[in-house]
Design a protein around this motif. Structure first.
Motif, PDB file in Angstrom:
ATOM      1  N   THR A 284       0.833  -1.212   0.000  1.00  0.00           N
ATOM      2  CA  THR A 284       0.000   0.000   0.000  1.00  0.00           C
ATOM      3  C   THR A 284       0.866   1.259   0.000  1.00  0.00           C
ATOM      4  OG1 THR A 284      -0.114  -0.065   2.423  1.00  0.00           O
ATOM      5  CG2 THR A 284      -1.893  -1.160   1.209  1.00  0.00           C
ATOM      6  N   ASP A 285       2.141   1.095  -0.306  1.00  0.00           N
ATOM      7  CA  ASP A 285       3.080   2.220  -0.334  1.00  0.00           C
ATOM      8  C   ASP A 285       3.337   2.616  -1.787  1.00  0.00           C
ATOM      9  OD1 ASP A 285       5.129   4.026  -0.144  1.00  0.00           O
ATOM     10  OD2 ASP A 285       6.579   2.634   0.752  1.00  0.00           O
ATOM     11  N   PRO A 286       3.050   3.869  -2.169  1.00  0.00           N
ATOM     12  CA  PRO A 286       3.290   4.278  -3.556  1.00  0.00           C
ATOM     13  C   PRO A 286       4.764   4.248  -3.952  1.00  0.00           C
ATOM     14  CG  PRO A 286       2.740   6.176  -2.178  1.00  0.00           C
ATOM     15  CD  PRO A 286       2.477   4.951  -1.362  1.00  0.00           C
ATOM     16  N   GLY A 287       5.654   4.143  -2.955  1.00  0.00           N
ATOM     17  CA  GLY A 287       7.073   4.033  -3.270  1.00  0.00           C
ATOM     18  C   GLY A 287       7.520   2.636  -3.628  1.00  0.00           C
ATOM     19  N   ASN A 288       6.606   1.676  -3.605  1.00  0.00           N
ATOM     20  CA  ASN A 288       6.932   0.286  -3.923  1.00  0.00           C
ATOM     21  C   ASN A 288       7.516   0.186  -5.334  1.00  0.00           C
ATOM     22  OD1 ASN A 288       6.899  -2.486  -4.572  1.00  0.00           O
ATOM     23  ND2 ASN A 288       5.074  -2.857  -3.336  1.00  0.00           N
ATOM     24  N   LYS A 289       8.734  -0.324  -5.452  1.00  0.00           N
ATOM     25  CA  LYS A 289       9.419  -0.390  -6.746  1.00  0.00           C
ATOM     26  C   LYS A 289       8.821  -1.441  -7.680  1.00  0.00           C
ATOM     27  CE  LYS A 289      13.872   1.375  -5.131  1.00  0.00           C
ATOM     28  NZ  LYS A 289      13.701   2.650  -5.854  1.00  0.00           N
ATOM     29  N   ASP A 290       8.003  -2.343  -7.129  1.00  0.00           N
ATOM     30  CA  ASP A 290       7.364  -3.358  -7.977  1.00  0.00           C
ATOM     31  C   ASP A 290       6.137  -2.823  -8.699  1.00  0.00           C
ATOM     32  OD1 ASP A 290       9.237  -5.235  -7.202  1.00  0.00           O
ATOM     33  OD2 ASP A 290       7.995  -6.024  -5.566  1.00  0.00           O
ATOM     34  N   TYR A 291       5.663  -1.656  -8.287  1.00  0.00           N
ATOM     35  CA  TYR A 291       4.411  -1.123  -8.829  1.00  0.00           C
ATOM     36  C   TYR A 291       4.714   0.006  -9.805  1.00  0.00           C
ATOM     37  CZ  TYR A 291      -0.565   0.114  -8.858  1.00  0.00           C
ATOM     38  OH  TYR A 291      -1.870   0.353  -9.226  1.00  0.00           O
ATOM     39  N   THR A 292       4.151  -0.099 -11.003  1.00  0.00           N
ATOM     40  CA  THR A 292       4.476   0.797 -12.110  1.00  0.00           C
ATOM     41  C   THR A 292       3.577   2.035 -12.117  1.00  0.00           C
ATOM     42  OG1 THR A 292       5.373  -0.988 -13.477  1.00  0.00           O
ATOM     43  CG2 THR A 292       4.479   0.914 -14.645  1.00  0.00           C
ATOM     44  N   SER A 293       4.137   3.129 -12.598  1.00  0.00           N
ATOM     45  CA  SER A 293       3.387   4.383 -12.716  1.00  0.00           C
ATOM     46  C   SER A 293       2.483   4.375 -13.948  1.00  0.00           C
ATOM     47  CB  SER A 293       4.352   5.563 -12.832  1.00  0.00           C
ATOM     48  OG  SER A 293       5.156   5.686 -11.682  1.00  0.00           O
ATOM     49  N   ILE A 294       1.494   5.256 -13.940  1.00  0.00           N
ATOM     50  CA  ILE A 294       0.654   5.491 -15.117  1.00  0.00           C
ATOM     51  C   ILE A 294       1.451   6.349 -16.094  1.00  0.00           C
ATOM     52  CG2 ILE A 294      -1.536   6.461 -15.923  1.00  0.00           C
ATOM     53  CD1 ILE A 294      -1.748   3.899 -14.164  1.00  0.00           C
ATOM     54  N   ILE A 295       1.296   6.108 -17.370  1.00  0.00           N
ATOM     55  CA  ILE A 295       2.174   6.667 -18.394  1.00  0.00           C
ATOM     56  C   ILE A 295       2.144   8.189 -18.465  1.00  0.00           C
ATOM     57  CG2 ILE A 295       0.450   6.428 -20.211  1.00  0.00           C
ATOM     58  CD1 ILE A 295       4.265   5.954 -20.602  1.00  0.00           C
ATOM     59  N   SER A 296       1.015   8.833 -18.168  1.00  0.00           N
ATOM     60  CA  SER A 296       0.934  10.289 -18.328  1.00  0.00           C
ATOM     61  C   SER A 296      -0.112  10.865 -17.389  1.00  0.00           C
ATOM     62  CB  SER A 296       0.580  10.662 -19.770  1.00  0.00           C
ATOM     63  OG  SER A 296      -0.763  10.296 -20.064  1.00  0.00           O
ATOM     64  N   ASP A 297      -0.037  12.161 -17.174  1.00  0.00           N
ATOM     65  CA  ASP A 297      -1.039  12.852 -16.357  1.00  0.00           C
ATOM     66  C   ASP A 297      -2.427  12.720 -16.978  1.00  0.00           C
ATOM     67  OD1 ASP A 297       0.887  13.665 -14.542  1.00  0.00           O
ATOM     68  OD2 ASP A 297       1.221  15.591 -15.534  1.00  0.00           O
ATOM     69  N   ARG A 298      -2.493  12.758 -18.289  1.00  0.00           N
ATOM     70  CA  ARG A 298      -3.789  12.651 -18.962  1.00  0.00           C
ATOM     71  C   ARG A 298      -4.437  11.296 -18.689  1.00  0.00           C
ATOM     72  NH1 ARG A 298      -5.585  10.625 -23.807  1.00  0.00           N
ATOM     73  NH2 ARG A 298      -3.468  10.128 -24.511  1.00  0.00           N
ATOM     74  N   HIS A 299      -3.651  10.228 -18.751  1.00  0.00           N
ATOM     75  CA  HIS A 299      -4.211   8.902 -18.480  1.00  0.00           C
ATOM     76  C   HIS A 299      -4.570   8.750 -17.005  1.00  0.00           C
ATOM     77  CE1 HIS A 299      -3.943   6.651 -22.277  1.00  0.00           C
ATOM     78  NE2 HIS A 299      -2.928   7.456 -22.563  1.00  0.00           N
ATOM     79  N   TYR A 300      -3.792   9.362 -16.106  1.00  0.00           N
ATOM     80  CA  TYR A 300      -4.113   9.323 -14.690  1.00  0.00           C
ATOM     81  C   TYR A 300      -5.463   9.998 -14.445  1.00  0.00           C
ATOM     82  CZ  TYR A 300      -3.012   9.161  -9.659  1.00  0.00           C
ATOM     83  OH  TYR A 300      -3.006   8.880  -8.307  1.00  0.00           O
ATOM     84  N   ALA A 301      -5.645  11.175 -15.057  1.00  0.00           N
ATOM     85  CA  ALA A 301      -6.908  11.900 -14.900  1.00  0.00           C
ATOM     86  C   ALA A 301      -8.071  11.110 -15.498  1.00  0.00           C
ATOM     87  CB  ALA A 301      -6.800  13.271 -15.556  1.00  0.00           C
ATOM     88  N   ARG A 302      -7.811  10.398 -16.599  1.00  0.00           N
ATOM     89  CA  ARG A 302      -8.862   9.571 -17.212  1.00  0.00           C
ATOM     90  C   ARG A 302      -9.327   8.489 -16.243  1.00  0.00           C
ATOM     91  NH1 ARG A 302      -8.803   4.741 -19.470  1.00  0.00           N
ATOM     92  NH2 ARG A 302      -6.528   4.614 -19.354  1.00  0.00           N
ATOM     93  N   LEU A 303      -8.379   7.844 -15.568  1.00  0.00           N
ATOM     94  CA  LEU A 303      -8.732   6.807 -14.593  1.00  0.00           C
ATOM     95  C   LEU A 303      -9.496   7.397 -13.409  1.00  0.00           C
ATOM     96  CD1 LEU A 303      -5.374   4.799 -14.643  1.00  0.00           C
ATOM     97  CD2 LEU A 303      -7.553   4.102 -15.664  1.00  0.00           C
ATOM     98  N   GLN A 304      -9.066   8.565 -12.956  1.00  0.00           N
ATOM     99  CA  GLN A 304      -9.806   9.239 -11.882  1.00  0.00           C
ATOM    100  C   GLN A 304     -11.251   9.493 -12.306  1.00  0.00           C
ATOM    101  OE1 GLN A 304      -6.856  12.554 -11.219  1.00  0.00           O
ATOM    102  NE2 GLN A 304      -7.361  12.158  -9.074  1.00  0.00           N
ATOM    103  N   GLY A 305     -11.435   9.882 -13.558  1.00  0.00           N
ATOM    104  CA  GLY A 305     -12.775  10.145 -14.065  1.00  0.00           C
ATOM    105  C   GLY A 305     -13.641   8.895 -14.085  1.00  0.00           C
ATOM    106  N   LEU A 306     -13.034   7.750 -14.435  1.00  0.00           N
ATOM    107  CA  LEU A 306     -13.792   6.497 -14.443  1.00  0.00           C
ATOM    108  C   LEU A 306     -14.278   6.142 -13.042  1.00  0.00           C
ATOM    109  CD1 LEU A 306     -11.653   4.237 -16.841  1.00  0.00           C
ATOM    110  CD2 LEU A 306     -13.774   5.450 -17.368  1.00  0.00           C
ATOM    111  N   VAL A 307     -13.407   6.310 -12.052  1.00  0.00           N
ATOM    112  CA  VAL A 307     -13.775   5.993 -10.674  1.00  0.00           C
ATOM    113  C   VAL A 307     -14.850   6.957 -10.171  1.00  0.00           C
ATOM    114  CG1 VAL A 307     -12.949   5.825  -8.296  1.00  0.00           C
ATOM    115  CG2 VAL A 307     -11.537   4.951 -10.168  1.00  0.00           C
ATOM    116  N   ALA A 308     -14.671   8.239 -10.453  1.00  0.00           N
ATOM    117  CA  ALA A 308     -15.640   9.243  -9.988  1.00  0.00           C
ATOM    118  C   ALA A 308     -17.009   9.017 -10.611  1.00  0.00           C
ATOM    119  CB  ALA A 308     -15.131  10.646 -10.326  1.00  0.00           C
ATOM    120  N   ASP A 309     -17.037   8.675 -11.888  1.00  0.00           N
ATOM    121  CA  ASP A 309     -18.303   8.423 -12.566  1.00  0.00           C
ATOM    122  C   ASP A 309     -19.005   7.216 -11.958  1.00  0.00           C
ATOM    123  OD1 ASP A 309     -20.124   8.685 -15.113  1.00  0.00           O
ATOM    124  OD2 ASP A 309     -19.455   6.589 -15.104  1.00  0.00           O
ATOM    125  N   ALA A 310     -18.241   6.127 -11.704  1.00  0.00           N
ATOM    126  CA  ALA A 310     -18.832   4.922 -11.119  1.00  0.00           C
ATOM    127  C   ALA A 310     -19.371   5.205  -9.719  1.00  0.00           C
ATOM    128  CB  ALA A 310     -17.797   3.802 -11.089  1.00  0.00           C
TER     129      ALA A 310
END
Length: 477
Positions: A284-310
């Motif tokens: 649950t730590d965002p610093g975990n090196k095994d966990y990959t980042s989202i490619i761009s701010d735009r895609h991150y915002a898109r995912l936030q939008g999907l969660v907010a809509d649901a």
């Protein structure tokens, strides 16, 4: 009407293509030794620059697990090259094809020939593997290759261009720039075959541009790949394997399970188990090196939008942290998210997710999952979990998808002797191993007539002999 002026980049692209094209016609059939040499050079590029590729890809993502790059990209590409080199002599050999009795004595052969110049438009999510795996098939088939990488991975693209240019002549294999004008012009070139990996929306545009030249295309697209958890399944095992497949590359995988269909009575238990496995594997730590980042701010915002809509439409969101938590957002790492109680009107059930969000749907009767899947576009992948062979075979018989893994996810893609490809909105065509060689070859049928053959009896003037021959042909057909 005057044609619009081309940019210097477009002119350079045209010149590079035509140089390849001319040589593909004057020197159309590289022998086995040259093809093996090209494969060896490609293998050296991958193995000699493995760490540089890992670093470039990670920098483009913000952070990318080096283990995931090694397993999901480098090792798979090296395996493709090794397999092609091992079997290439057999693949190149003319194949004996049976000749129908009425045409004997004669013989048939199927002769593989290079198509010419193959274009590859590659994506950002697995930039090394999804660029060079199709290139292996193209090289093995004797083609010249032009590659257009994704603009979302500029460091990787620049590195690939550098190392390819160091090992290959520009008329053998070339990596283009990633400028917008190049991207638009690339698909319009009259390739002998064009391979595109990416979204369904862009795939339609690529196919339209290629169609103006009647260029055949292989489209590796995406869509909403379902996972079905049968009543006979081991719930914890299914939850663990689905959790892993969903979070590899932070869900930015075209064959990731997009949503899960689980018996209604087990829905919450399953969701809890998935969340437990996600946290065990990736913490649950965002610093975990095994966990990959989202490619761009735009895609991150898109995912936030999907969660907010649901959430606004009544879904229950299960997250270790909110996506707008600065600790996560600053690293562009999206918290693993389970969405329970989804409905068809939610955007998350209408679009490919391409991120670490997992909707879970409940079903009451055994036929509901198949009916739900068949009401939508045919998926690139389908996953089934359970121990009931009859139930499994019923799902396999009644659904059509690009590929299937039973009691796990993703691994049908890694089977080098099986084709990889979609159907309908999830793609067209296939590659991998000999399937890639065949896709990027012209398998030319050749009929060799014997001097003893009596086909001349078919020639005019027609008379009694043709009546007898016609009767014989009808009998033998």
């Amino acid at each position: 009407m005057d044609q619009p002026l081309k940019s210097p980049g477009q002119n350079a692209l045209d010149d590079a293509f035509h140089a390849m094209f001319e040589l593909s016609r004057t020197k159309p059939a590289p022998d086995l030794a040259l093809r093996l040499d090209r494969l060896a050079r490609l293998r050296a590029i991958v193995s000699d620059n493995e760490k540089r590729f890992e670093e470039a890809i990670s920098a483009d993502f913000g952070h990318r697990s080096t283990i995931e790059t090694a397993i999901a990209e480098t090792i798979l590409v090296l395996g493709e090259i090794r397999h092609a080199a091992k079997h290439l002599k057999k693949w190149m050999a003319p194949q004996r094809i049976a000749t129908a009795l009425q045409f004997m004595p004669a013989k048939n052969r199927l002769i593989p020939q290079p198509l010419g110049v193959v274009g590859i438009i590659s994506p950002w999510n697995y930039p090394l593997q999804l660029t060079l795996a199709p290139a292996v098939g193209a090289i093995a088939a004797g083609n010249r290759v032009m590659i257009k990488p994704s603009e979302l991975v500029p460091r990787f693209s620049a590195l690939l261009k550098e190392v390819i240019a160091a090992k290959f002549d520009a008329t053998e294999m070339l990596v283009t720039d990633i400028d917008d004008d190049i991207a638009k012009a690339f698909a319009a070139l009259p390739f002998d075959h064009l391979i595109f990996t990416g979204s369904t929306r862009i795939g339609r545009l690529v196919a339209e541009a290629a169609g103006r030249n009647l260029t055949p295309v292989t489209l590796e697209l995406g869509g909403k790949s379902p996972a079905i958890v049968d009543r006979s399944a081991d719930l914890s095992q299914a939850a663990e394997r689905i959790a892993y497949a969903k979070l590899v590359n932070a869900g930015q995988t075209c064959i990731a399970p997009d949503y899960v269909l689980v018996p209604q009575s087990s829905l919450q238990d399953f969701a809890d188990k998935v969340q437990g496995h996600m946290q065990r594997m990736f913490g649950t730590d965002p610093g975990n090196k095994d966990y990959t980042s989202i490619i761009s701010d735009r895609h991150y915002a898109r995912l936030q939008g999907l969660v907010a809509d649901a959430a606004a439409k009544g879904a229950r969101i299960m997250q270790a942290a909110a996506a707008d938590d600065p600790a996560w957002k600053s690293k562009r790492k999206f918290p693993p998210t389970i969405v329970v109680g989804v409905t068809p009107d939610m955007t998350i059930m209408q679009e490919e997710i391409f991120g670490p969000l997992l909707p879970i749907l409940g079903y009451q009767t055994a036929g509901e999952p198949v009916a739900y899947i068949n009401r939508h576009d045919r998926p690139l992948a389908l996953y089934w979990f359970g121990k009931d062979d009859a139930a499994r075979d019923e799902v396999l018989a009644r659904t059509v998808s690009g590929g299937v893994t039973v009691n796990d996810c993703l691994f049908h893609f890694t089977q080098i002797n099986q084709p990889m490809g979609g159907i309908g909105a999830s793609g067209t065509g296939a590659y991998h191993g000999q399937w890639g060689f065949n896709t990027l070859s012209k398998l030319k049928p050749v009929f060799y007539r014997s001097p003893l053959n009596r086909l001349a009896d078919l020639y005019p003037p027609y008379g009694a002999k043709i009546a007898r021959l016609e009767k014989l042909l009808r009998f033998m057909s």
